[in-house]
Scaffold this active site. Structure first.
Site, PDB file in Angstrom:
ATOM      1  NE  ARG A   1      -6.834   0.536  -8.933  1.00 54.24           N
ATOM      2  CZ  ARG A   1      -6.645   1.006  -7.720  1.00 54.24           C
ATOM      3  NH1 ARG A   1      -5.512   1.572  -7.400  1.00 54.24           N
ATOM      4  NH2 ARG A   1      -7.582   0.890  -6.808  1.00 54.24           N
TER       5      ARG A   1
ATOM      6  CB  ALA B   1      -6.499  -0.545  -0.336  1.00 53.07           C
TER       7      ALA B   1
ATOM      8  CG  ASN C   1      -1.661   7.063  -2.833  1.00 57.98           C
ATOM      9  OD1 ASN C   1      -2.391   6.376  -2.129  1.00 57.98           O
ATOM     10  ND2 ASN C   1      -2.036   7.525  -4.007  1.00 57.98           N
TER      11      ASN C   1
ATOM     12  CD  GLU D   1      -3.858  10.077   4.464  1.00 57.66           C
ATOM     13  OE1 GLU D   1      -4.845   9.439   4.055  1.00 57.66           O
ATOM     14  OE2 GLU D   1      -3.783  10.515   5.642  1.00 57.66           O
TER      15      GLU D   1
ATOM     16  NE  ARG E   1     -12.593   5.650  -5.090  1.00 56.96           N
ATOM     17  CZ  ARG E   1     -11.496   4.936  -5.275  1.00 56.96           C
ATOM     18  NH1 ARG E   1     -10.308   5.450  -5.006  1.00 56.96           N
ATOM     19  NH2 ARG E   1     -11.573   3.699  -5.731  1.00 56.96           N
TER      20      ARG E   1
ATOM     21  N   PRO F   1      -0.380  -0.402  -2.619  1.00 62.38           N
ATOM     22  CG  PRO F   1      -2.109  -1.456  -1.454  1.00 62.38           C
ATOM     23  CD  PRO F   1      -0.953  -0.523  -1.272  1.00 62.38           C
ATOM     24  CG  ASN F   2      -4.028  -2.796  -6.409  1.00 66.16           C
ATOM     25  OD1 ASN F   2      -3.611  -3.820  -6.942  1.00 66.16           O
ATOM     26  ND2 ASN F   2      -4.806  -2.809  -5.346  1.00 66.16           N
TER      27      ASN F   2
ATOM     28  CG  HIS G   1      -5.541   9.339  -0.588  1.00 62.19           C
ATOM     29  ND1 HIS G   1      -5.221   8.011  -0.552  1.00 62.19           N
ATOM     30  CD2 HIS G   1      -5.477   9.786   0.687  1.00 62.19           C
ATOM     31  CE1 HIS G   1      -4.993   7.652   0.696  1.00 62.19           C
ATOM     32  NE2 HIS G   1      -5.133   8.716   1.471  1.00 62.19           N
TER      33      HIS G   1
ATOM     34  CE1 TYR H   1      -6.887   5.804  -7.879  1.00 63.81           C
ATOM     35  CE2 TYR H   1      -8.026   4.130  -9.148  1.00 63.81           C
ATOM     36  CZ  TYR H   1      -7.724   4.715  -7.934  1.00 63.81           C
ATOM     37  OH  TYR H   1      -8.261   4.208  -6.783  1.00 63.81           O
TER      38      TYR H   1
END
Length: 138
Positions: A18, A75, A72, A96, A105, A10-11, A98, A23
């Site tokens: 964004r 969330a 990725n 995985e 964070r 998502p996103n 990110h 990012y």
């Protein structure tokens, strides 16, 4: 020829727009074209969805026929037992990825349901995290 797929959650369709301070300003489409050119001896497919079930369906679809999955889950990494279980149920190894350092964070981002079932985890190197994951498969 190796066959890999990058799956984004998502996103991540908003990359380039964004939170560019986290990012970056490059869209994922622009980045993907660069990577496909650089690794022209590797088939690199791509899928993105904001919907958890679609991500699980894609993992099931490619999880027995690809050489590697770069995931990725965004969330969903921190909330989806279902995605973690999907990875456990397939044969194709998953890395995985990110873009940000999730440990730098919010506290809730320090836990991953993906990591226990992944071949490895790469985070905090911006979009280069994806390229490092590709290199891990070749």
């Amino acid at each position: 020829m190796k066959k890999l797929i990058i799956i984004n959650g998502p996103n991540l369709n908003l990359l380039g727009k964004r939170e560019p301070n986290i990012y970056g300003s490059l869209t994922f489409t622009e980045f993907l074209e660069e990577v496909k050119t650089k690794y022209s001896d590797v088939v690199i497919d791509y899928f993105q969805s904001n919907i958890e079930g679609e991500l699980i369906d894609k993992l099931h679809e490619v999880g027995f026929s690809y050489d590697g999955i770069i995931l990725n889950a965004a969330a969903y990494t921190h909330t989806s037992v279902g995605i973690g279980d999907a990875i456990k149920g397939i044969e194709t190894p998953v890395v995985e990825v990110h873009i940000s350092n999730t440990f730098g964070r919010e506290e809730f981002r320090h836990h991953s349901y993906i990591s226990p079932n992944a071949k490895g985890v790469i985070l905090g190197f911006g979009l280069q995290s994806y390229e490092l994951a590709i290199q891990s498969f070749i």
